[in-house]
Scaffold this active site. Sequence first.
Site, short mmCIF file in Angstrom:
data_model
loop_
_atom_site.label_atom_id
_atom_site.label_comp_id
_atom_site.label_asym_id
_atom_site.label_seq_id
_atom_site.Cartn_x
_atom_site.Cartn_y
_atom_site.Cartn_z
N GLU A 79 6.36 -20.46 0.81
CA GLU A 79 7.50 -21.14 1.41
C GLU A 79 7.06 -22.34 2.26
OE1 GLU A 79 10.47 -18.62 3.20
OE2 GLU A 79 11.39 -20.32 4.24
N LYS A 259 14.41 -12.30 9.13
CA LYS A 259 13.72 -12.90 7.98
C LYS A 259 12.78 -14.01 8.48
CE LYS A 259 13.04 -15.64 4.26
NZ LYS A 259 12.39 -16.97 4.25
N ASP A 275 -0.68 -3.85 3.05
CA ASP A 275 0.48 -3.43 2.26
C ASP A 275 1.74 -3.99 2.95
OD1 ASP A 275 2.57 -2.00 1.15
OD2 ASP A 275 1.48 -0.10 1.08
N HIS A 372 12.69 -29.00 7.40
CA HIS A 372 12.43 -28.37 6.10
C HIS A 372 12.45 -29.38 4.97
CE1 HIS A 372 13.07 -23.80 6.31
NE2 HIS A 372 12.57 -24.23 7.42
P1 NDP Z 1 -8.31 4.07 1.69
O1 NDP Z 1 -7.89 5.16 0.76
O2 NDP Z 1 -9.10 2.96 1.10
O3 NDP Z 1 -9.10 4.79 2.89
C1 NDP Z 1 -9.76 4.08 3.88
C2 NDP Z 1 -11.24 3.91 3.54
O4 NDP Z 1 -11.88 3.15 4.53
C3 NDP Z 1 -11.93 5.24 3.44
O5 NDP Z 1 -12.74 5.23 2.29
C4 NDP Z 1 -12.83 5.24 4.68
O6 NDP Z 1 -14.04 5.87 4.47
C5 NDP Z 1 -13.10 3.78 4.87
N1 NDP Z 1 -13.48 3.42 6.23
C6 NDP Z 1 -14.58 2.71 6.56
N2 NDP Z 1 -14.63 2.49 7.88
C7 NDP Z 1 -13.55 3.08 8.42
C8 NDP Z 1 -13.04 3.18 9.75
N3 NDP Z 1 -13.68 2.65 10.79
N4 NDP Z 1 -11.88 3.82 9.94
C9 NDP Z 1 -11.20 4.35 8.90
N5 NDP Z 1 -11.63 4.31 7.62
C10 NDP Z 1 -12.80 3.69 7.37
O7 NDP Z 1 -7.10 3.41 2.40
P2 NDP Z 1 -5.97 4.00 3.32
O8 NDP Z 1 -6.05 5.49 3.45
O9 NDP Z 1 -6.01 3.20 4.55
O10 NDP Z 1 -4.68 3.67 2.47
C11 NDP Z 1 -4.24 2.33 2.34
C12 NDP Z 1 -3.84 2.07 0.90
O11 NDP Z 1 -2.92 3.04 0.48
C13 NDP Z 1 -3.18 0.75 0.72
O12 NDP Z 1 -3.76 0.13 -0.40
C14 NDP Z 1 -1.74 1.09 0.43
O13 NDP Z 1 -1.12 0.14 -0.38
C15 NDP Z 1 -1.87 2.41 -0.26
N6 NDP Z 1 -0.74 3.35 -0.23
C16 NDP Z 1 0.37 3.12 0.52
C17 NDP Z 1 1.41 4.02 0.51
C18 NDP Z 1 2.62 3.77 1.37
O14 NDP Z 1 3.57 4.52 1.28
N7 NDP Z 1 2.65 2.77 2.20
C19 NDP Z 1 1.32 5.26 -0.27
C20 NDP Z 1 0.08 5.42 -0.93
C21 NDP Z 1 -0.91 4.50 -0.92
P3 NDP Z 1 -14.18 7.46 4.53
O15 NDP Z 1 -13.51 7.98 3.31
O16 NDP Z 1 -15.63 7.67 4.55
O17 NDP Z 1 -13.51 7.93 5.78
#
Ligand code: NDP
Length: 418
Positions: A79, A259, A275, A372
């Site tokens: 935009e 918005k 996300d 704009h």
């Molecule tokens: P991930 O599944 O990628 O988990 C976070 C990763 O970061 C883990 O592998 C973790 O390692 C690692 N990590 C490294 N350093 C850190 C730290 N300091 N603190 C925390 N984690 C760390 O992502 P999220 O669980 O955050 O989920 C986000 C994703 O899920 C987005 O892509 C989103 O779009 C999607 N999503 C969203 C939904 C929604 O309803 N909004 C539903 C389902 C998915 P370790 O495993 O070793 O802890």
Amino acid sequence: MKPAFSHFYKRTPAERLAILAKTVGLSDDEQQTLATRAADGDAPLLIENYLTAYQLPEGVAVNFRVNQHDFIVPMVTEEPSVIAAASNGAKQLAQAGGITATLRSRLLTGQVVLSDVKVFASIDDWVALHQSELLEVAAQAHPSIVKRGGGPRKVSVRDLGEGFVSVDLTADVKAAMGANMMNTMLEAIAQLIQNKLHHTTLFSILSNAGDQSLATAEVSIPVTQLGTDTATAQQTATRIAQASRIAQLDPMRAVTHNKGIMNGVDAVVIAMGNDWRTIESAAHAFAVQNGQYRGLSQWRVDGDQLVGSLTLPLPVGTVGGATKVLPLVTINQKIAQVDSPETLMKLIVAVGLVQNFAALKALVTTGIQAGHMKMQLRSLAMSVGATPEQVPTLVKLLQQQADPNEAVAKRLLNQLKY
Ligand code: NDP
């Protein structure tokens, strides 16, 4: 479905492109465009049936001063005017001493929902009695987050009516947005509930409400700063406060008010690989928390100051999800000096407040179209096929037109060519 699409997901991007080209009749040029824009690295693995990389423009907003630090803010948006307004608004707020951003908490909540519950108290009592066991099971389901100092913190119960009960888990997800780790912990809790309570669960998933991850930006601007003379400045301040009040009274206006805030918020959230559907859903739910949809920010005149504040639910992360897969995110984090989700939350809410200030000020003074229009004319010039070299000349010609529409732009471009 045509047989060519059978097991489409197992094809390579090149094979998918060939099938599509044949099916819908893509020209060689169109195929070339799709092929050359395909991304390197792991990004294609993020989604299914990958075809190419859809590109959006990224720019940087400048002049941001938040909590006494200067920031450059990467913004991804299609935009026109959003980044110009952000930079301009940030400059004015920096002159006033900058924005103060604070966090109320940074936790994530998820739900295990039970159906056909006859007696709510039976679930409520059981959860209260088994609090430590539930927390332990959740922690064991994702031990790495506990090692990082986070993990499950609390389990509570809500009666949703009609026999539905929500068992809510709150967790510290540290630097991640936490959706996946929360879902893993919830499913473990659901299993325990099924095993011990013999009660079937309907579903388990995080809540995107984000109400445990609230960030607030506040600013105080000397009224004198808002105009070249005292009367104009006072009038502008009063009109901004009135415009803000209308967004509290009128949902129709509140949607547009919000918005404008999300113009900036989304652009940063996307640049930071987060996300943005989560942030959008959370923001609009928060806007209606008291039963009526209202403006997320508020402005008031307090003595010789115009005071603005914005609170947003911002469940964002600086690790996990797409943050380390999309190559630009790491660079954007560096540009914005974002080294933690807390910093990112503060920066995003500050951008939202700046964007809102810039929009309201323009609205109640010159009107929104003045600023704009030049940017819209650039888009119009490009949309009719002007080359980057032709765009400035065509924009100048369009500015002289009473009604600079597509047909006019095409005619003027043709005149430029010949
Ligand atoms: P991930 O599944 O990628 O988990 C976070 C990763 O970061 C883990 O592998 C973790 O390692 C690692 N990590 C490294 N350093 C850190 C730290 N300091 N603190 C925390 N984690 C760390 O992502 P999220 O669980 O955050 O989920 C986000 C994703 O899920 C987005 O892509 C989103 O779009 C999607 N999503 C969203 C939904 C929604 O309803 N909004 C539903 C389902 C998915 P370790 O495993 O070793 O802890």
